[in-house]
Design an enzyme around this catalytic site. Structure first.
Site, mmCIF file in Angstrom:
data_model
loop_
_atom_site.group_PDB
_atom_site.id
_atom_site.type_symbol
_atom_site.label_atom_id
_atom_site.label_comp_id
_atom_site.label_asym_id
_atom_site.label_seq_id
_atom_site.Cartn_x
_atom_site.Cartn_y
_atom_site.Cartn_z
ATOM 1 N N LYS A 183 -9.037 1.283 9.551
ATOM 2 C CA LYS A 183 -8.490 0.106 9.869
ATOM 3 C C LYS A 183 -8.619 -1.129 8.729
ATOM 4 O O LYS A 183 -9.568 -0.837 7.725
ATOM 5 C CB LYS A 183 -8.834 -0.326 11.227
ATOM 6 C CG LYS A 183 -8.562 0.510 12.068
ATOM 7 C CD LYS A 183 -7.185 1.152 12.360
ATOM 8 C CE LYS A 183 -6.784 1.662 13.757
ATOM 9 N NZ LYS A 183 -7.145 3.138 13.942
HETATM 10 C C1 LIG Z 1 -7.079 3.521 15.541
HETATM 11 C C2 LIG Z 1 -6.391 3.474 16.614
HETATM 12 C C3 LIG Z 1 -6.944 3.716 18.045
HETATM 13 C C4 LIG Z 1 -8.346 4.086 18.328
HETATM 14 O O1 LIG Z 1 -9.304 3.195 17.506
HETATM 15 P P1 LIG Z 1 -10.776 3.661 17.910
HETATM 16 O O2 LIG Z 1 -11.432 2.359 17.390
HETATM 17 O O3 LIG Z 1 -11.178 4.723 16.649
HETATM 18 O O4 LIG Z 1 -11.174 4.069 19.061
HETATM 19 C C5 LIG Z 1 -6.231 3.299 19.080
HETATM 20 N N1 LIG Z 1 -4.877 3.260 19.120
HETATM 21 C C6 LIG Z 1 -4.003 3.088 17.902
HETATM 22 C C7 LIG Z 1 -2.810 2.809 17.551
HETATM 23 C C8 LIG Z 1 -5.119 3.313 16.564
HETATM 24 O O5 LIG Z 1 -4.304 3.396 15.496
#
Ligand SMILES: *Cc1c(COP(=O)(O)O)cnc(C)c1O
Length: 378
Positions: A183
């Site tokens: 992210k």
């Molecule tokens: C990355 C992501 C998640 C999960 O995030 P984590 O921090 O890895 O648990 C959930 N929903 C979406 C849309 C994502 O892009």
């Protein structure tokens, strides 16, 4: 030319000094100084008044499902084009998922279809701001109000994006962010934030996050001992995670600007290229430049292009395989209405590298290499 990876987790440079300070001050246990500093940052800079650091976005979504009292047989509406945790968090509490189609303009839930999926068992609508681009929140909120249903924003990709000048994550009853290493901002590879916008949910959110106890009230001196009062689990991240994130939040604008420069470069270089449909940012949005995708003719052309780019040392990636067609999806969900876009458009969507360390020269090289696929000019 060196290989260009699809993603690199962000290391902005000052993380280690923040972690060292946390070690020196013996600030390690969750909900300490750094978690609070991060939460204050979100309030002061993004208007997210009540937020809690959590170990990852998956657990933020799980907290949301507990908080909304999801029980066996309840229904939750969401797009099928999303990460598995969006659905799994609610299935864990016994929900049946009702997937509806996406709007191909954004790959977000088609808000025009939500009402057709609502029944008297519907407890929540979970929207996903794919690529950091907002769903049509005005309409989603209006539908939810009218039908007395709660809204959860899966804003995992959306930190820093705005819709009608308001931060994403400030619209739903609950919003969930991710600081995973893929992210825009990371708390050291894994991390997340849950935002509580509905004041009626605030007291229980604190309790659920603290193993079902009223420990937070105890620390504030509101009760004289703390007790097990409700369902819960442990949703506190370490202060090492929060201190890592704080280092990046202090460089928020720099990071956001750089990602948008990369995004804009892709957009301007690839505009007008025949055979390509470009990702678009609708007018109501200010984007955080989370990702850049193009749509191709079909899945087979996409495979050929992934191979072609690999020959130039470039890693590109497709994204979600729609959840309703997965093994668990078949068991725990229904797709309501026609699958006009979810499957076909997910099969022809290709993401290009986008991360803070990517240079504008590399973006030029990626665009040149992509265009060569059709010109045959190898
Ligand atoms: C990355 C992501 C998640 C999960 O995030 P984590 O921090 O890895 O648990 C959930 N929903 C979406 C849309 C994502 O892009």
């Amino acid at each position: 030319m060196n290989k260009i990876p699809f993603n690199l987790p962000l290391v902005i440079g000052n993380e280690l000094s923040f972690i060292e300070e946390a070690l020196k001050n013996k600030e390690l246990i969750g909900d300490g100084y750094y978690s609070k500093r991060c939460q204050e940052w979100f309030k002061d800079n993004l208007g997210l008044a009540y937020s809690f650091m959590v170990p990852n976005c998956t657990q933020a979504l799980e907290m949301a499902a507990i908080l909304l009292n999801i029980e066996n047989g309840d229904e939750v509406i969401m797009p099928s084009y999303t990460f598995v945790s969006t659905a799994n968090a609610f299935v864990l509490r016994g929900a049946k998922i009702r997937f509806i189609d996406v709007n191909p303009e954004t790959m977000n839930i088609d808000d025009g279809l939500i009402e057709s999926a609502i029944t008297d068992k519907t407890k929540a609508i979970v929207v996903v701001h794919y690529a950091g681009i907002s769903c049509n929140m005005n309409n989603v909120i209006a539908i939810a109000k009218k039908n007395n249903i709660k809204v959860v924003e899966d804003a995992a990709q959306a930190l820093g994006s705005k819709y009608n000048s308001k931060s994403l994550g400030s619209f739903g009853d609950i919003a969930c962010f991710s600081f995973h290493g893929t992210k825009n901002y990371t708390s050291g590879g894994e991390g997340g934030l849950v935002v509580i916008n509905n004041p009626e949910l605030l007291e229980r959110a604190e309790i659920i996050r603290e193993k079902g106890t009223n420990r937070s009230k105890f620390y504030r001196g509101q009760v004289d001992k703390y007790n097990w009062v409700d369902l819960g689990s442990s949703y506190l991240p370490s202060e090492i995670q929060s201190s890592y994130l704080l280092a990046q939040l202090e460089n928020f604008d720099l990071i956001n600007k750089k990602r948008n420069e990369i995004w804009n470069k892709y957009y301007s270089r690839l505009t007008g290229v025949l055979h390509l449909e470009l990702m678009n940012i609708p007018r109501e949005n200010e984007s955080n430049g989370h990702l850049f995708y193009v749509k191709l003719k079909d899945e087979s052309e996409r495979s050929d292009i992934i191979k072609h780019l690999n020959e130039y040392g470039i890693s590109s990636a497709f994204h979600y395989v729609p959840l309703h067609s997965s093994q668990a999806g078949k068991k725990y969900s229904d797709f309501i209405g026609a699958d006009k876009y979810t499957t076909v458009d997910s099969e022809r969507l290709l993401r290009l590298p986008l991360y803070y360390d990517l240079t504008i020269e590399q973006v030029d090289y990626i665009c040149d290499s992509l265009i060569k696929f059709w010109s045959g000019n190898v």
